[in-house]
Design a protein around this motif. Structure first.
Motif, PDB file in Angstrom:
ATOM      1  N   PHE A 166      50.672  47.428   0.983  1.00 33.37           N
ATOM      2  CA  PHE A 166      50.284  48.016  -0.307  1.00 33.37           C
ATOM      3  C   PHE A 166      51.516  48.124  -1.194  1.00 33.37           C
ATOM      4  N   LYS A 195      46.294  52.182  10.620  1.00 39.77           N
ATOM      5  CA  LYS A 195      45.071  52.589   9.944  1.00 39.77           C
ATOM      6  C   LYS A 195      45.383  53.161   8.569  1.00 39.77           C
ATOM      7  N   ASP A 198      45.895  50.356   6.206  1.00 33.41           N
ATOM      8  CA  ASP A 198      44.617  49.753   5.838  1.00 33.41           C
ATOM      9  C   ASP A 198      43.901  50.597   4.787  1.00 33.41           C
ATOM     10  N   LEU A 199      43.927  51.918   4.966  1.00 30.99           N
ATOM     11  CA  LEU A 199      43.253  52.809   4.023  1.00 30.99           C
ATOM     12  C   LEU A 199      43.910  52.765   2.647  1.00 30.99           C
ATOM     13  N   LYS A 201      45.801  50.349   1.456  1.00 30.82           N
ATOM     14  CA  LYS A 201      45.602  49.011   0.897  1.00 30.82           C
ATOM     15  C   LYS A 201      44.247  48.922   0.196  1.00 30.82           C
ATOM     16  N   LYS A 202      43.245  49.528   0.791  1.00 33.01           N
ATOM     17  CA  LYS A 202      41.895  49.428   0.240  1.00 33.01           C
ATOM     18  C   LYS A 202      41.640  50.431  -0.877  1.00 33.01           C
ATOM     19  N   TYR A 203      42.144  51.674  -0.711  1.00 35.61           N
ATOM     20  CA  TYR A 203      41.784  52.740  -1.656  1.00 35.61           C
ATOM     21  C   TYR A 203      42.960  53.222  -2.530  1.00 35.61           C
ATOM     22  N   GLN A 204      44.155  52.820  -2.224  1.00 32.82           N
ATOM     23  CA  GLN A 204      45.385  53.139  -2.966  1.00 32.82           C
ATOM     24  C   GLN A 204      45.842  54.596  -2.856  1.00 32.82           C
ATOM     25  N   ASN A 208      41.296  58.711  -3.963  1.00 31.81           N
ATOM     26  CA  ASN A 208      40.294  57.658  -3.794  1.00 31.81           C
ATOM     27  C   ASN A 208      39.742  57.631  -2.376  1.00 31.81           C
ATOM     28  N   ILE A 209      40.593  57.889  -1.412  1.00 36.28           N
ATOM     29  CA  ILE A 209      40.144  57.916  -0.015  1.00 36.28           C
ATOM     30  C   ILE A 209      39.095  59.012   0.175  1.00 36.28           C
ATOM     31  N   SER A 212      35.680  58.423  -1.071  1.00 35.59           N
ATOM     32  CA  SER A 212      34.967  57.306  -0.446  1.00 35.59           C
ATOM     33  C   SER A 212      34.690  57.562   1.030  1.00 35.59           C
ATOM     34  N   GLU A 215      32.080  55.744   3.133  1.00 35.28           N
ATOM     35  CA  GLU A 215      32.297  54.358   3.552  1.00 35.28           C
ATOM     36  C   GLU A 215      33.041  54.275   4.880  1.00 35.28           C
TER      37      GLU A 215
END
Length: 296
Positions: A166, A195, A198-199, A201-204, A208-209, A212, A215
């Motif tokens: 990220f 992990k 990964d979180l 990278k996907k949610y910044q 945002n995490i 979400s 999900e």
């Protein structure tokens, strides 16, 4: 391009004490902190900085202690042997004419962050941050780099993304998930670095995490829900502080000038580090030889 080196002086002091062998002077006093700090410094200046600042932690509690009294409370008390050498190191740096700074209530990282932000917009300046602290990597940019002098690596935005997956600006959100225990801050339990990467990278961001959670897998969602308060607090606590009085700092105040006669007088004649005489001669020869290759 002009080079501006920001050095984590406090980090260097700890490394000098804990990572290098003990060393005594002619009177039997331990001088390993002083000696190895200066050794690391002499290695750095071979890269010919135009501007330089050594940032130091203030010898008082910080803003973060006001917010969280247990901040760093689990750290081992500084040994008297270590503590006694710090004033001499500061004194030597001052006599050498090296720009150095500590500010009450702030940490060295806050000074580095503020100074990097002040001079980052200047297209004619490249900022190198000499520190191994993970949180300072959030400052990486097109003209801002992080250097680990012990590992001889210079980290840029590209290499950071290759490692963490990220962008550097999300580093604090990542650290809020996996923050190490050295600062005595609670974080999200059982979220491992892979992990967390990964979180982010996907949610910044942490926000945002937590927006979400539906999900997420049930186990990850449960871990995040149980630790939401801790994650949010950790994110705010470890955020690098802006120091208003440094925002008007001028580049001339941190100009680095190397006077070999002064260095020899202070290090060799006054403090009896006789081995530095040969080292300084080698540095002088290296700096006066054209087309030197980079150390990193």
């Amino acid at each position: 391009m002009k080079k501006f080196f920001l050095i984590d002086g406090s980090g260097f002091l700890y490394r000098a004490y804990y990572a290098f062998p003990s060393l005594t002077d002619k009177d039997g006093h331990n001088v390993n902190v002083i000696y190895w700090f200066l050794r690391m410094f002499l290695k750095i200046i071979q890269e010919k900085p135009d501007y330089l600042l050594i940032a130091r932690d203030a010898p008082v509690k910080t803003i973060r202690h006001q917010e969280y009294p247990e901040y760093k409370a689990n750290r081992k008390k500084m040994d008297d042997d270590f503590k006694s050498q710090i004033p001499f190191t500061k004194e030597i740096i001052q006599k050498l004419g090296v720009p150095s700074l500590s500010i009450d209530w702030y940490e060295a990282d806050d000074i580095i962050a503020t100074m990097a932000k002040v001079f980052k917009p200047d297209p004619d300046i490249v900022v190198d941050i000499y520190s191994s602290d993970k949180d300072l990597k959030q400052l990486l940019d097109t003209n801002v780099f992080c250097v680990d002098p012990m590992k001889n690596i210079r980290i840029d935005t590209k290499s950071f993304i290759q490692e963490f997956l990220f962008e550097p600006k999300y580093m604090l959100d990542y650290l809020a998930l996996v923050w190490d225990s050295s600062d005595n801050i609670k974080w999200v339990a059982w979220i491992w670095p892979k992990k967390a990467s990964d979180l982010i990278k996907k949610y910044q961001t942490i926000d945002n995490i937590y927006s979400s959670l539906d999900e997420m897998t049930p186990d990850i969602r449960q871990k995040l829900e149980e630790s939401k308060e801790a994650a949010m607090f950790a994110r705010s606590l470890v955020e690098l502080k802006d120091i208003p009085e440094l925002n008007k700092q001028t580049i001339d105040q941190i100009k680095f000038e190397l006077n070999f006669d002064t260095y020899k007088k202070v290090l060799v004649q006054e403090y009896w580090f006789t081995s530095f005489e040969k080292s300084l001669d080698e540095v002088k020869k290296k700096l006066l030889t054209p087309q030197q290759s980079s150390l990193f």
